[in-house]
Design an enzyme around this catalytic site. Structure first.
Site, PDB file in Angstrom:
ATOM      1  N   CYS A   1      -0.140  -2.907   4.095  1.00  0.00           N
ATOM      2  CA  CYS A   1       0.245  -3.417   5.423  1.00  0.00           C
ATOM      3  C   CYS A   1      -0.942  -4.078   6.110  1.00  0.00           C
ATOM      4  O   CYS A   1      -2.090  -3.763   5.853  1.00  0.00           O
ATOM      5  CB  CYS A   1       0.710  -2.273   6.309  1.00  0.00           C
ATOM      6  SG  CYS A   1       2.011  -1.312   5.559  1.00  0.00           S
TER       7      CYS A   1
ATOM      8  N   LYS B   1      -3.471  -6.596  -2.005  1.00  0.00           N
ATOM      9  CA  LYS B   1      -4.874  -6.883  -2.297  1.00  0.00           C
ATOM     10  C   LYS B   1      -5.721  -5.631  -2.186  1.00  0.00           C
ATOM     11  O   LYS B   1      -6.668  -5.444  -2.934  1.00  0.00           O
ATOM     12  CB  LYS B   1      -5.418  -7.946  -1.332  1.00  0.00           C
ATOM     13  CG  LYS B   1      -6.880  -8.333  -1.590  1.00  0.00           C
ATOM     14  CD  LYS B   1      -7.067  -8.917  -2.967  1.00  0.00           C
ATOM     15  CE  LYS B   1      -8.518  -9.239  -3.269  1.00  0.00           C
ATOM     16  NZ  LYS B   1      -8.730  -9.638  -4.676  1.00  0.00           N
TER      17      LYS B   1
ATOM     18  N   TRP C   1       4.169  -3.339   3.857  1.00  0.00           N
ATOM     19  CA  TRP C   1       4.330  -3.130   2.411  1.00  0.00           C
ATOM     20  C   TRP C   1       5.001  -1.774   2.304  1.00  0.00           C
ATOM     21  O   TRP C   1       4.397  -0.731   2.585  1.00  0.00           O
ATOM     22  CB  TRP C   1       2.949  -3.123   1.745  1.00  0.00           C
ATOM     23  CG  TRP C   1       2.964  -3.137   0.254  1.00  0.00           C
ATOM     24  CD1 TRP C   1       3.136  -4.216  -0.571  1.00  0.00           C
ATOM     25  CD2 TRP C   1       2.787  -2.016  -0.612  1.00  0.00           C
ATOM     26  NE1 TRP C   1       3.055  -3.848  -1.884  1.00  0.00           N
ATOM     27  CE2 TRP C   1       2.851  -2.493  -1.941  1.00  0.00           C
ATOM     28  CE3 TRP C   1       2.569  -0.659  -0.430  1.00  0.00           C
ATOM     29  CZ2 TRP C   1       2.713  -1.673  -3.061  1.00  0.00           C
ATOM     30  CZ3 TRP C   1       2.429   0.169  -1.527  1.00  0.00           C
ATOM     31  CH2 TRP C   1       2.514  -0.344  -2.825  1.00  0.00           C
TER      32      TRP C   1
ATOM     33  N   ASN D   1      -0.476   1.257   9.484  1.00  0.00           N
ATOM     34  CA  ASN D   1      -0.832   1.094   8.072  1.00  0.00           C
ATOM     35  C   ASN D   1      -1.226   2.468   7.559  1.00  0.00           C
ATOM     36  O   ASN D   1      -2.108   3.114   8.110  1.00  0.00           O
ATOM     37  CB  ASN D   1      -1.991   0.099   7.928  1.00  0.00           C
ATOM     38  CG  ASN D   1      -2.380  -0.105   6.455  1.00  0.00           C
ATOM     39  OD1 ASN D   1      -1.627   0.298   5.565  1.00  0.00           O
ATOM     40  ND2 ASN D   1      -3.532  -0.701   6.229  1.00  0.00           N
ATOM     41  N   GLY D   2      -0.542   2.938   6.507  1.00  0.00           N
ATOM     42  CA  GLY D   2      -0.861   4.243   5.940  1.00  0.00           C
ATOM     43  C   GLY D   2       0.421   5.025   5.650  1.00  0.00           C
ATOM     44  O   GLY D   2       1.512   4.464   5.654  1.00  0.00           O
TER      45      GLY D   2
ATOM     46  N   HIS E   1      -3.333   1.334 -36.178  1.00  0.00           N
ATOM     47  CA  HIS E   1      -2.871   2.718 -35.935  1.00  0.00           C
ATOM     48  C   HIS E   1      -1.605   2.727 -35.100  1.00  0.00           C
ATOM     49  O   HIS E   1      -1.369   3.643 -34.321  1.00  0.00           O
ATOM     50  CB  HIS E   1      -3.990   3.526 -35.255  1.00  0.00           C
ATOM     51  CG  HIS E   1      -5.220   3.620 -36.103  1.00  0.00           C
ATOM     52  ND1 HIS E   1      -5.317   4.478 -37.181  1.00  0.00           N
ATOM     53  CD2 HIS E   1      -6.368   2.911 -36.055  1.00  0.00           C
ATOM     54  CE1 HIS E   1      -6.503   4.305 -37.749  1.00  0.00           C
ATOM     55  NE2 HIS E   1      -7.167   3.363 -37.103  1.00  0.00           N
TER      56      HIS E   1
ATOM     57  N   GLU F   1      -8.835  -6.518 -19.333  1.00  0.00           N
ATOM     58  CA  GLU F   1      -8.816  -7.364 -18.125  1.00  0.00           C
ATOM     59  C   GLU F   1      -7.967  -8.606 -18.342  1.00  0.00           C
ATOM     60  O   GLU F   1      -7.183  -9.006 -17.474  1.00  0.00           O
ATOM     61  CB  GLU F   1     -10.235  -7.744 -17.723  1.00  0.00           C
ATOM     62  CG  GLU F   1     -10.341  -8.745 -16.589  1.00  0.00           C
ATOM     63  CD  GLU F   1      -9.725  -8.266 -15.277  1.00  0.00           C
ATOM     64  OE1 GLU F   1      -9.369  -7.081 -15.151  1.00  0.00           O
ATOM     65  OE2 GLU F   1      -9.568  -9.100 -14.372  1.00  0.00           O
TER      66      GLU F   1
ATOM     67  N   LYS G   1      -4.797  -9.500 -15.943  1.00  0.00           N
ATOM     68  CA  LYS G   1      -4.719 -10.782 -15.218  1.00  0.00           C
ATOM     69  C   LYS G   1      -3.384 -11.454 -15.495  1.00  0.00           C
ATOM     70  O   LYS G   1      -2.692 -11.924 -14.608  1.00  0.00           O
ATOM     71  CB  LYS G   1      -5.856 -11.711 -15.644  1.00  0.00           C
ATOM     72  CG  LYS G   1      -7.164 -11.451 -14.968  1.00  0.00           C
ATOM     73  CD  LYS G   1      -7.284 -11.912 -13.535  1.00  0.00           C
ATOM     74  CE  LYS G   1      -7.217 -10.927 -12.438  1.00  0.00           C
ATOM     75  NZ  LYS G   1      -7.688  -9.605 -12.532  1.00  0.00           N
TER      76      LYS G   1
ATOM     77  N   GLU H   1      -0.229  -9.338 -14.084  1.00  0.00           N
ATOM     78  CA  GLU H   1      -0.091  -9.147 -12.627  1.00  0.00           C
ATOM     79  C   GLU H   1       0.263 -10.432 -11.893  1.00  0.00           C
ATOM     80  O   GLU H   1       0.810 -10.381 -10.803  1.00  0.00           O
ATOM     81  CB  GLU H   1      -1.338  -8.510 -12.029  1.00  0.00           C
ATOM     82  CG  GLU H   1      -2.559  -9.398 -11.980  1.00  0.00           C
ATOM     83  CD  GLU H   1      -3.701  -8.731 -11.208  1.00  0.00           C
ATOM     84  OE1 GLU H   1      -3.446  -7.981 -10.254  1.00  0.00           O
ATOM     85  OE2 GLU H   1      -4.849  -8.972 -11.568  1.00  0.00           O
TER      86      GLU H   1
ATOM     87  N   ARG I   1      -2.588  -9.591   1.688  1.00  0.00           N
ATOM     88  CA  ARG I   1      -2.651  -8.140   1.424  1.00  0.00           C
ATOM     89  C   ARG I   1      -1.372  -7.633   0.761  1.00  0.00           C
ATOM     90  O   ARG I   1      -1.318  -6.525   0.254  1.00  0.00           O
ATOM     91  CB  ARG I   1      -2.908  -7.367   2.718  1.00  0.00           C
ATOM     92  CG  ARG I   1      -4.262  -7.634   3.360  1.00  0.00           C
ATOM     93  CD  ARG I   1      -4.327  -7.140   4.790  1.00  0.00           C
ATOM     94  NE  ARG I   1      -4.163  -5.716   4.883  1.00  0.00           N
ATOM     95  CZ  ARG I   1      -5.194  -4.848   4.790  1.00  0.00           C
ATOM     96  NH1 ARG I   1      -6.407  -5.318   4.575  1.00  0.00           N
ATOM     97  NH2 ARG I   1      -5.001  -3.554   4.887  1.00  0.00           N
TER      98      ARG I   1
HETATM   99  C1  AGP Z   1      -7.016  -6.820  -9.846  1.00  0.00           C
HETATM  100  O1  AGP Z   1      -6.703  -8.167 -10.163  1.00  0.00           O
HETATM  101  C2  AGP Z   1      -5.939  -6.143  -9.039  1.00  0.00           C
HETATM  102  N1  AGP Z   1      -5.659  -6.840  -7.855  1.00  0.00           N
HETATM  103  C3  AGP Z   1      -6.191  -4.666  -8.845  1.00  0.00           C
HETATM  104  O2  AGP Z   1      -6.163  -4.074 -10.121  1.00  0.00           O
HETATM  105  C4  AGP Z   1      -7.534  -4.289  -8.173  1.00  0.00           C
HETATM  106  O3  AGP Z   1      -8.616  -4.546  -9.050  1.00  0.00           O
HETATM  107  C5  AGP Z   1      -7.504  -2.782  -7.881  1.00  0.00           C
HETATM  108  O4  AGP Z   1      -6.446  -2.533  -6.979  1.00  0.00           O
HETATM  109  C6  AGP Z   1      -8.826  -2.250  -7.293  1.00  0.00           C
HETATM  110  O5  AGP Z   1      -9.073  -2.886  -6.072  1.00  0.00           O
HETATM  111  P1  AGP Z   1     -10.551  -2.719  -5.437  1.00  0.00           P
HETATM  112  O6  AGP Z   1     -11.517  -3.401  -6.376  1.00  0.00           O
HETATM  113  O7  AGP Z   1     -10.474  -3.389  -4.087  1.00  0.00           O
HETATM  114  O8  AGP Z   1     -10.838  -1.238  -5.335  1.00  0.00           O
END
Ligand code: AGP
Length: 608
Positions: free
Chosen positions: A2, A603, A74, A100-101, A504, A481, A485, A488, A27
């Protein structure tokens, strides 16, 4: 997560609140809303879906007044809907609140309030706060917020207005971030800096259990006992333009192209003639670090992948045993922490709930915590014993790119520093590696120069439904990674796997419909990687290899090749990240995805 924006001042309340919400859009959210006080009445506009929906409502029925709050939601408790969007109001429509929370004891509180005849209209946890403030309200909004906050369990950043007090905003922070912006005859509270920057560079960061009362010409800070407190003012160095996409169609592409400049900035900041400098928030003495028994890194998502690369770095160069944990596991497994470990938290936002909780677990065991964060003044930054800043500038795209390569860069330099302290590398070797570092930005630019080749390859594979990413050694986390990428931002299933592990089990997945991205630059595991690629090719896999420039052998093994300039093996993940990021970006764009705001993602994940 949020986003909160709240404003008191003379500017048009509609444009201030909407501009703030657009700044917070990255966000992640599924509904939005605003409220203000006009002629002693509360006015509320809120709607499910994108911000454009709210914009249309306000164009038709604008808010009035000089004080207002806004929110991008959110959903945690209660599905995305107009009714569950914030602001939430009390029975008399005197109090409006954005939050937010997560209120963990909302159910008990809701039962108590229903017994007192409060009528609920939503199935959110947040609405409980509005009725609790109403229950405690006797003409003083600040006091009623203070009393109500003492009843809440969980995490809550809230901003509250009341029709009966039309010149005032009360905001309270516990567990989720809140930034106060100090203007001239105007004041702002928001979830993070981008929403404040259009009005002022002067900010104050609230800590947990602190409250602020804002009028347009007055700002007062309080602790959770209601006593006045003084707070440190900071100045934000970013320029608002750094928050814009400029010539790029997406923030993510802009941030991919900013990476060479981020590394150059850090070379200038970190690598001085007299040695490595980790900045003003780095307080560990050489003596403390020279006697480390081991390192434990905890992080989430992409930051965890950077931490995993850190493990390979610290164990290969500084020869320090290193464990890597996903924060949501670390915080609950009660880890054994004998000896003198250094706990590291890695986080771009500095607000990730699980990583923050892991940090607090370590502090509760009186362990030293070093964090790598991008956002100065973030909660993780402020609660760490020392912090190394990423200096990557604001990262707006939900998919982390420039923060990730800066994380690896900081880890590499910290590894050189530890190697020197522990005499595991001699001066000529360190000198050679420092020279290598200086060549990285140009090598990154060379890769970015081949982006069109990567786009063409992406076009060939954009309709695939499953991908496998494989790597070995320090580039096994690179494979993880690359898979993250892609999935997501394109919503296509992708798995990262250690190349040696394919036989395996996962090799059963391999056929001509499962493209395999194999990370095989010249390295200590190059021959092993080629063997693994052969295994997959003989089962019909289509292979995309990331290889060192000039490598001819890979041609007969692959359908397509991304070439990268040769580099020191320990630095190769920084270079390899770029084709992986661009490959994911182009496939997502070719599939029409909202690259900067992928569905269901936020985010900064400030809830568990
Ligand atoms: C990465 O592309 C994602 N958006 C997500 O995995 C992110 O790395 C993760 O939520 C950790 O966020 P932070 O680095 O702000 O702690």
């Amino acid at each position: 997560m949020c986003g909160i924006i709240s404003y008191v001042g003379d500017k048009d309340i509609n444009s201030v609140l909407m501009a703030g919400l657009w700044r917070l859009e990255y966000r992640g959210y599924d509904s939005s809303g605003v409220a203000s006080v006009m002629d002693g009445e509360l006015e509320v506009r809120k709607v499910e879906g994108r911000l454009m929906n709210l914009q249309e409502i306000l164009s038709d029925k604008p808010l009035g007044g000089k004080v207002g709050i806004g929110h991008t939601r959110w959903a945690t408790h209660g599905e995305p809907s107009d009714q569950n969007a914030h602001p939430q109001v009390d029975c008399n429509e005197n109090i409006a609140i954005v939050h937010n929370g997560i209120i963990e004891n909302y159910y008990t509180l809701k039962e108590e309030l229903i017994k007192k005849k409060h009528i609920f209209k939503s199935n959110t946890d947040t609405e409980v706060i509005a009725h609790l403030i109403e229950e405690n309200y006797d003409g003083d909004l600040k006091e009623s917020v203070l009393k109500s906050a003492s009843r809440l369990e969980g995490s809550f950043a809230i901003a509250v207005i009341a029709a009966s007090e039309p010149d005032e905003i009360v905001a309270y922070r516990y567990g989720s971030p809140l930034i106060v912006g100090l203007g001239k005859n105007e004041n702002i509270v928001a979830s993070d800096i981008p929403a404040v920057l259009d009005h002022t560079r002067r900010i104050v960061i609230l800590s947990d259990g602190e409250m602020v009362v804002l009028r347009k010409d007055k700002v007062e800070f309080y602790n959770n006992k209601g006593e006045r407190i003084e707070k440190e003012e900071r100045e934000i160095k970013w320029s608002p333009t750094s928050l814009d996409k400029g010539k790029y169609p997406h923030y993510m592409l802009k941030e991919i192209y900013e990476q060479p400049e981020v590394i150059e900035r850090n070379i200038a900041l970190r690598m001085e003639d007299e040695g490595l400098n980790f900045g003003e928030s780095f307080h560990f003495s050489p003596h403390e670090l020279a006697h480390l028994s081991h390192i434990v890194i905890q992080a989430c998502g992409t930051s965890w992948h950077a931490g995993y690369i850190g493990k390979y770095l610290f164990e290969s160069l500084a020869r320090i045993h290193t464990e890597v944990d996903i924060s949501s596991e670390f915080r609950y497994r009660n880890p054994v922490m004998d000896g003198e470990p250094l706990i590291m938290a890695i986080s771009q936002s500095g607000e990730t709930a699980d990583t923050l909780a892991g940090l607090r677990e370590a502090k509760a065991k009186f362990l030293n915590v070093l964090s790598l964060v991008n956002v100065r003044g973030s909660t993780i930054d402020r609660e760490s014993d020392s912090t190394i800043y990423l200096n990557a500038g604001p990262e707006i795209g939900v998919a982390s790119t420039k923060a990730y390569t800066s994380q690896i860069f900081q880890l590499y330099l910290f590894d050189l520093y530890l190697s020197k302290l522990k005499w595991t590398m001699d001066a000529p070797e360190i000198e050679k590696r420092v020279k290598e570092v200086n060549e990285i930005p140009e090598k990154m630019r060379k890769i970015l120069g081949s982006a069109d080749n990567i786009r063409k390859i992406a076009e060939k594979y954009k309709d695939s439904k499953d991908f496998m990413f494989i790597g070995r050694g320090i580039n096994y986390p690179s494979a993880l990674e690359g898979a993250l990428k892609l999935k997501e931002i394109s919503y296509i299933h992708a798995t990262g796997y250690p190349a040696g592990e394919m036989k395996h089990g996962p090799i059963a997945l391999i056929d001509e419909n499962t493209p395999v991205v194999a990370i095989a630059p010249h390295s200590s595991v190059y021959e092993k990687m080629l063997n693994n690629i052969e295994e997959l090719k003989s089962r019909g896999a289509r292979i995309i290899i990331i290889a060192s420039l000039g490598d001819k052998r890979v041609k007969e093994l692959s359908n397509d090749v991304f070439y990268i300039p040769p580099s020191e093996e320990s630095l190769s993940p920084i270079l390899i990240a770029l084709p992986l990021q661009l490959f994911a970006y182009y496939i997502a764009v070719l599939n029409g995805r909202d690259v900067d705001r992928p569905r269901n993602l936020a985010k900064s994940v400030t809830v568990e």
